[in-house]
Design a protein around this motif. Sequence first.
Motif, PDB file in Angstrom:
ATOM      1  N   ASP A  44       0.832  -1.215   0.000  1.00 48.65           N
ATOM      2  CA  ASP A  44       0.000   0.000   0.000  1.00 48.65           C
ATOM      3  C   ASP A  44       0.863   1.261   0.000  1.00 48.65           C
ATOM      4  OD1 ASP A  44      -2.244  -1.574   0.121  1.00 48.65           O
ATOM      5  OD2 ASP A  44      -2.528  -1.359   2.288  1.00 48.65           O
ATOM      6  N   GLY A  45       2.065   1.162   0.560  1.00 55.00           N
ATOM      7  CA  GLY A  45       2.942   2.335   0.605  1.00 55.00           C
ATOM      8  C   GLY A  45       4.314   1.979   1.145  1.00 55.00           C
ATOM      9  N   ILE A  46       5.204   2.993   1.088  1.00 48.34           N
ATOM     10  CA  ILE A  46       6.573   2.839   1.595  1.00 48.34           C
ATOM     11  C   ILE A  46       6.847   3.994   2.561  1.00 48.34           C
ATOM     12  CG2 ILE A  46       9.010   2.525   0.989  1.00 48.34           C
ATOM     13  CD1 ILE A  46       7.560   0.776  -0.804  1.00 48.34           C
ATOM     14  N   TRP A  47       7.418   3.683   3.699  1.00 50.10           N
ATOM     15  CA  TRP A  47       7.731   4.704   4.701  1.00 50.10           C
ATOM     16  C   TRP A  47       9.199   4.596   5.096  1.00 50.10           C
ATOM     17  CZ3 TRP A  47       3.241   2.205   4.039  1.00 50.10           C
ATOM     18  CH2 TRP A  47       2.054   2.943   4.048  1.00 50.10           C
ATOM     19  N   ALA A  48       9.745   5.710   5.632  1.00 50.47           N
ATOM     20  CA  ALA A  48      11.139   5.713   6.081  1.00 50.47           C
ATOM     21  C   ALA A  48      11.237   6.415   7.428  1.00 50.47           C
ATOM     22  CB  ALA A  48      12.028   6.437   5.066  1.00 50.47           C
ATOM     23  N   ALA A  49      12.137   5.932   8.267  1.00 51.02           N
ATOM     24  CA  ALA A  49      12.433   6.611   9.533  1.00 51.02           C
ATOM     25  C   ALA A  49      13.936   6.486   9.795  1.00 51.02           C
ATOM     26  CB  ALA A  49      11.631   6.003  10.683  1.00 51.02           C
ATOM     27  N   PRO A  50      14.576   7.590  10.195  1.00 58.12           N
ATOM     28  CA  PRO A  50      16.039   7.590  10.307  1.00 58.12           C
ATOM     29  C   PRO A  50      16.554   7.111  11.662  1.00 58.12           C
ATOM     30  CG  PRO A  50      15.203   9.781  10.763  1.00 58.12           C
ATOM     31  CD  PRO A  50      13.997   8.918  10.442  1.00 58.12           C
ATOM     32  N   GLY A  51      17.832   6.717  11.654  1.00 54.26           N
ATOM     33  CA  GLY A  51      18.585   6.629  12.908  1.00 54.26           C
ATOM     34  C   GLY A  51      18.962   8.025  13.342  1.00 54.26           C
ATOM     35  N   ARG A  52      19.573   8.134  14.485  1.00 55.25           N
ATOM     36  CA  ARG A  52      19.926   9.467  14.983  1.00 55.25           C
ATOM     37  C   ARG A  52      21.277   9.442  15.684  1.00 55.25           C
ATOM     38  NH1 ARG A  52      21.608   7.899  18.951  1.00 55.25           N
ATOM     39  NH2 ARG A  52      20.593   7.269  20.894  1.00 55.25           N
ATOM     40  N   VAL A  53      21.869  10.612  15.798  1.00 55.39           N
ATOM     41  CA  VAL A  53      23.037  10.730  16.658  1.00 55.39           C
ATOM     42  C   VAL A  53      22.795  11.922  17.573  1.00 55.39           C
ATOM     43  CG1 VAL A  53      24.428  12.179  15.079  1.00 55.39           C
ATOM     44  CG2 VAL A  53      25.557  10.658  16.721  1.00 55.39           C
ATOM     45  N   ASN A  54      23.205  11.787  18.814  1.00 50.24           N
ATOM     46  CA  ASN A  54      22.955  12.867  19.776  1.00 50.24           C
ATOM     47  C   ASN A  54      24.165  13.788  19.816  1.00 50.24           C
ATOM     48  OD1 ASN A  54      21.594  14.310  21.718  1.00 50.24           O
ATOM     49  ND2 ASN A  54      22.277  13.021  23.417  1.00 50.24           N
ATOM     50  N   LEU A  55      23.943  15.059  19.489  1.00 51.46           N
ATOM     51  CA  LEU A  55      25.050  16.033  19.494  1.00 51.46           C
ATOM     52  C   LEU A  55      25.525  16.277  20.924  1.00 51.46           C
ATOM     53  CD1 LEU A  55      26.840  17.927  17.840  1.00 51.46           C
ATOM     54  CD2 LEU A  55      25.047  19.671  18.029  1.00 51.46           C
ATOM     55  N   ILE A  56      24.582  16.483  21.826  1.00 51.07           N
ATOM     56  CA  ILE A  56      24.920  16.598  23.250  1.00 51.07           C
ATOM     57  C   ILE A  56      23.647  16.426  24.087  1.00 51.07           C
ATOM     58  CG2 ILE A  56      24.742  19.136  23.399  1.00 51.07           C
ATOM     59  CD1 ILE A  56      27.576  18.574  25.138  1.00 51.07           C
ATOM     60  N   GLY A  57      23.831  16.058  25.357  1.00 51.30           N
ATOM     61  CA  GLY A  57      22.694  15.796  26.239  1.00 51.30           C
ATOM     62  C   GLY A  57      22.606  14.306  26.502  1.00 51.30           C
ATOM     63  N   ALA A 406      16.223  14.407   7.373  1.00 53.75           N
ATOM     64  CA  ALA A 406      14.792  14.470   7.688  1.00 53.75           C
ATOM     65  C   ALA A 406      14.370  13.360   8.640  1.00 53.75           C
ATOM     66  CB  ALA A 406      13.994  14.362   6.395  1.00 53.75           C
ATOM     67  N   GLY A 407      13.328  13.625   9.395  1.00 55.62           N
ATOM     68  CA  GLY A 407      12.724  12.611  10.252  1.00 55.62           C
ATOM     69  C   GLY A 407      11.809  11.701   9.452  1.00 55.62           C
ATOM     70  N   ALA A 408      11.004  10.923  10.158  1.00 55.79           N
ATOM     71  CA  ALA A 408      10.174   9.899   9.529  1.00 55.79           C
ATOM     72  C   ALA A 408       9.219  10.514   8.511  1.00 55.79           C
ATOM     73  CB  ALA A 408       9.390   9.164  10.603  1.00 55.79           C
ATOM     74  N   ARG A 409       9.008   9.816   7.411  1.00 50.65           N
ATOM     75  CA  ARG A 409       8.120  10.330   6.351  1.00 50.65           C
ATOM     76  C   ARG A 409       7.633   9.182   5.467  1.00 50.65           C
ATOM     77  NH1 ARG A 409      13.776  10.451   6.193  1.00 50.65           N
ATOM     78  NH2 ARG A 409      14.593  10.016   4.144  1.00 50.65           N
ATOM     79  N   ARG A 410       6.555   9.490   4.742  1.00 50.66           N
ATOM     80  CA  ARG A 410       6.066   8.530   3.743  1.00 50.66           C
ATOM     81  C   ARG A 410       6.826   8.778   2.448  1.00 50.66           C
ATOM     82  NH1 ARG A 410      -0.113   6.628   2.768  1.00 50.66           N
ATOM     83  NH2 ARG A 410       0.384   4.961   1.309  1.00 50.66           N
ATOM     84  N   LEU A 411       7.326   7.730   1.831  1.00 49.70           N
ATOM     85  CA  LEU A 411       8.054   7.893   0.574  1.00 49.70           C
ATOM     86  C   LEU A 411       7.129   7.758  -0.630  1.00 49.70           C
ATOM     87  CD1 LEU A 411      11.308   5.850   1.384  1.00 49.70           C
ATOM     88  CD2 LEU A 411      10.952   8.308   1.576  1.00 49.70           C
ATOM     89  N   ARG A 412       6.184   6.813  -0.554  1.00 52.91           N
ATOM     90  CA  ARG A 412       5.176   6.718  -1.611  1.00 52.91           C
ATOM     91  C   ARG A 412       4.016   5.858  -1.159  1.00 52.91           C
ATOM     92  NH1 ARG A 412       7.398   1.835  -4.938  1.00 52.91           N
ATOM     93  NH2 ARG A 412       9.582   1.923  -4.387  1.00 52.91           N
TER      94      ARG A 412
END
Length: 412
Positions: A44-57, A406-412
């Motif tokens: 029905d669709g394709i979604w994406a969500a990224p990994g992250r790195v913490n700059l500080i905190g 970018a953060g999580a989003r729908r690709l198509r």
Amino acid sequence: MTETTEPSTASAEPSGTDPDATAAEQHGTDPASTFTELYGTEPDGIWAAPGRVNLIGEYTDFNDGFVLPLALPHTARAAVSRRDDGVLRLYSSDVPGGVVSLRVDELAPHPGHGWAAYPAGVLWALREAGHPVTGADIALTSTVPTGAGLSSSAALEVVTALALNDLFDLGLPAAELAVTGRRAENDFVGVPCGIMDQMASACCTEGHALHLDTRDLSLRQVPFDLASQGLTLLVVDTRVKHALGDGAYAERRAGCEEGARLLGIPMLRDLPYANLDAALTTLADAGADESVIRCVRHVVGENRRVEQVIALLDGGDVRAAGPVLNEGHRSLRDDLRVSCPELDLVVEAAMAAGALGARMTGGGFGGSAVVLVEEAAAGTVAKAVSEAFAAAGHAAPGIFDAIPSAGARRLR
Ligand code: ADP
Ligand code: MG
């Protein structure tokens, strides 16, 4: 849990373990064609969500404190179709084992789900919250390095939550999807993580770091355009993970809670930096354990460092954040004592080679470090770190550019 299919795309190693790939190479396999090969229909669709790195905190998010992560170009992607018959089928092209088939009304937290606990836990958490999610077919693939402190787990959770949110018209805002992912990880997978990882994956925006207040989840996108400033943020994955980590995390967490209790405040977040010295004296007079005093000093100092870095980014003086990163590393190494020789070596070698600042990032005892460096010096610094690892007899680290994505989003 039953295993039904072993498609030809299965591989023994997660494809996300090649962190040397550049942003342009962050495609991985195509989850849509895998989906069709497995399930015999178009998703029905394709979604994406990224990994992250913490700059500080660091070690602040379970104290209601501040964090400043950014999304990586590396993503988990999911091809998903809705099902209305109570069946959940899960597949990851990055792990062996084929399709995992489950019944949604039988989902319950117990050990033995393996990797499938992350997406299954999200569906479980949505249903626990009363959302009518009746099943799905899911094919996943990820370019986020696993176990490197870059939140491959949160990427998996958030991409699943976003896809189900869209397919079942749940209308949940991004922060709610993050909370769902955390609930899955805490209560279904059984990992006591804070909220930073899921919030970063769900809410980050390109060219920004995310100032997140973990008390109320209020957030602000802080401009972090490294390229226009001639700067690079390197992530160095030490590729080690010392066994010490899990116990130490729980221990530091308990130390923070004890510090707040002795000071008569709800959370360490409630201690202003200006009152830190007086509070440390109070703790010493009360006979607090040295480890508790160290926890308090780290957390209160770290919240302040987040605010300092944000002020510098807002003022356009990103270079000046370098020494604050170093100060953060010292605090994690000497006060909280969660670093390790490999992480310390990254910082030392990078600084000796001319980096502007460097620190371990994530929970420590291995995982990754971040290095802020002039773009023109990035290659030299990366080489120096690799050479220092070779000289110390460590395996080669994975090094790549942390382009704020970018953060999580729908690709198509
Ligand atoms: P991190 O989140 O820092 O990468 P975690 O230990 O929290 O490390 O999560 C890693 C786990 O998440 C893996 O052991 C695996 O169970 C799961 N995981 C991550 N990425 C994938 C993937 N592409 N396919 C299957 N499982 C994955
Ligand atoms: Mg994780």
